[in-house]
Write a protein that holds these residues in place. Structure first.
Motif: not given
Ligand SMILES: NC(=O)c1ccc[n+]([C@@H]2O[C@H](COP(=O)([O-])OP(=O)(O)OC[C@H]3O[C@@H](n4cnc5c(N)ncnc54)[C@H](OP(=O)(O)O)[C@@H]3O)[C@@H](O)[C@H]2O)c1
Length: 353
Positions: A10, A12-13, A35, A38, A54-55, A57, A85, A123, A149, A153, A175, A188
């Motif tokens: 993702g 952040l990841g 994924s 990628q 893995g998933d 879900r 989200y 969050t 969302y 959370k 944030g 993003k």
């Molecule tokens: N972005 C923000 O502004 C923000 C703000 C506050 C908190 N957060 C928190 O920070 C964390 C990361 O956010 P992000 O922005 O990096 O989100 P993101 O870009 O949407 O990435 C989500 C990640 O979760 C994986 N994922 C989703 N559903 C899954 C499932 N069922 N099984 C396994 N993996 C799954 C996705 O894998 P795929 O590559 O397969 O889709 C992706 O690696 C989240 O917990 C989010 O709530 C984000």
């Protein structure tokens, strides 16, 4: 010393994985089968990374169960960043990925006999419509939620808190993540970027909305904005995963929301940076027809942020990690706007209204 990580592909990841370079152990990444290609492109060259299909879900999470013995003896920490989200997929899908997904992950964690720490990304949206100072040890204060969302959370935090385990639990409430502090780059487009995209894409419409040099906009003049660059948050998360602090009690929450910046100042500056010479006139909640913002390419769900009156204290973070800090918006604003003005931003922001 190894870590099991979700969400590594993702926004952040990917930055967290950069910050974990040199980690003294293996990084096991749970990656959805779709994924995997990628993930191989991203991490195929890294000797410290193992990809596990893995998933969340799925009950059991991992596609192949024969890794469990290795994980049980190796994994000392979990870093859970996976979440959905996407508000377009609806409440039940959000529930499935976030709440059921975390429940399944905790089930897997129960089998990891060497596990010592569990770090979960949450969050500040869990504060919902709370007004005032939200402390890290606050959780259920009867707040309402503007979207599935935020409510899922909140439920995830509840699950992690209620999980009966000897594992130390850390919940990091982030944030709104924005692009890299040095380059402004993001891939993003959400949160504040919707407005910025709209100011570029629908410039004539915004000009038409301006009357005698004043533009009416739905926001609370005293609302704080909690945005924070993705690389800065990633570095803090990586540090917590590397050096989890000791604490008394069942779980520890940190606010990684960055210093609050006045919403009014952010909006004024955003209009100016994108060539709109105007003064903003804040409109009270409920005055703007719900369909207007979506017509300008701004999701109606963003209105909640524009009226948010919650501030986020971070005493626990400062107590446990006194040397860590997150930057002020003013420190990276130039790079932020430089990127938003670039053609690259328009390419990335291509889709949507
Ligand atoms: N972005 C923000 O502004 C923000 C703000 C506050 C908190 N957060 C928190 O920070 C964390 C990361 O956010 P992000 O922005 O990096 O989100 P993101 O870009 O949407 O990435 C989500 C990640 O979760 C994986 N994922 C989703 N559903 C899954 C499932 N069922 N099984 C396994 N993996 C799954 C996705 O894998 P795929 O590559 O397969 O889709 C992706 O690696 C989240 O917990 C989010 O709530 C984000």
């Amino acid at each position: 010393m190894s870590l099991l990580i979700t969400g590594a592909s993702g926004f952040l990841g990917r930055r967290v994985l950069e910050s974990l370079e040199g980690y003294p152990g293996l990084l096991y990444l749970v990656v959805r089968p779709a994924s995997m290609a990628q993930a191989r492109r991203l991490y195929g060259d890294r000797k410290d990374v193992r990809l596990l299909a893995g998933d969340l879900r799925d009950f059991g999470v991992l596609t192949e169960r024969d890794h469990i013995d290795e994980l049980a003896s190796e994994v000392r920490g979990v870093l859970h960043m996976a979440a959905s989200y996407d508000l377009r997929i609806g409440a039940s899908q959000n529930y499935l990925h976030n709440v059921v997904g975390t429940q399944n992950l905790l089930g897997l964690c129960d089998r990891l006999t060497s596990l010592e720490t569990f770090v979960s990304t949450s969050t500040i949206a869990v504060a919902g419509d709370f007004r005032g100072i939200f402390h890290e040890n606050m959780f259920n204060v009867g707040q309402g939620f503007p979207n599935p969302y935020a409510s899922t959370k909140f439920r995830v935090e509840g699950l992690v808190g209620a999980w009966k385990t000897e594992v130390r639990k850390y919940v990091c409430r982030l944030g709104i993540l924005v692009g890299d502090a040095a380059t402004g780059r993001t891939d993003k487009i959400d949160g504040p970027y919707y407005l910025l995209r709209s100011l570029k894409r629908h410039a004539p419409l915004w000009r038409a909305l301006s009357v005698f040099g004043r533009t009416p906009l739905p926001f609370h003049p005293g609302a704080p904005l909690h945005i924070v660059p993705v690389d800065a948050v990633a570095a803090v998360l990586a540090r917590i995963a590397r050096q989890p602090a000791f604490f008394e009690g069942r779980w520890r929450t940190y606010h990684l929301s960055g210093p609050a910046f006045p919403m009014a100042e952010f909006l004024e500056r955003s209009f100016q940076e994108l060539g709109h010479r105007t003064r903003l006139v804040p409109l009270p909640r409920g005055v703007v027809p719900p369909a207007l913002l979506p017509r300008l390419g701004i999701p109606a769900s963003l209105q909640h942020c524009l009226y948010s009156e919650a501030q986020f204290a971070n005493h626990s973070l400062r107590e446990d990690y006194p040397d860590l800090s997150l930057p002020l918006f003013g420190d990276y604003a130039e790079a932020f706007y430089r990127f938003v003005r670039s053609d690259e931003f328009d390419t990335i922001a291509g889709g949507g209204a």
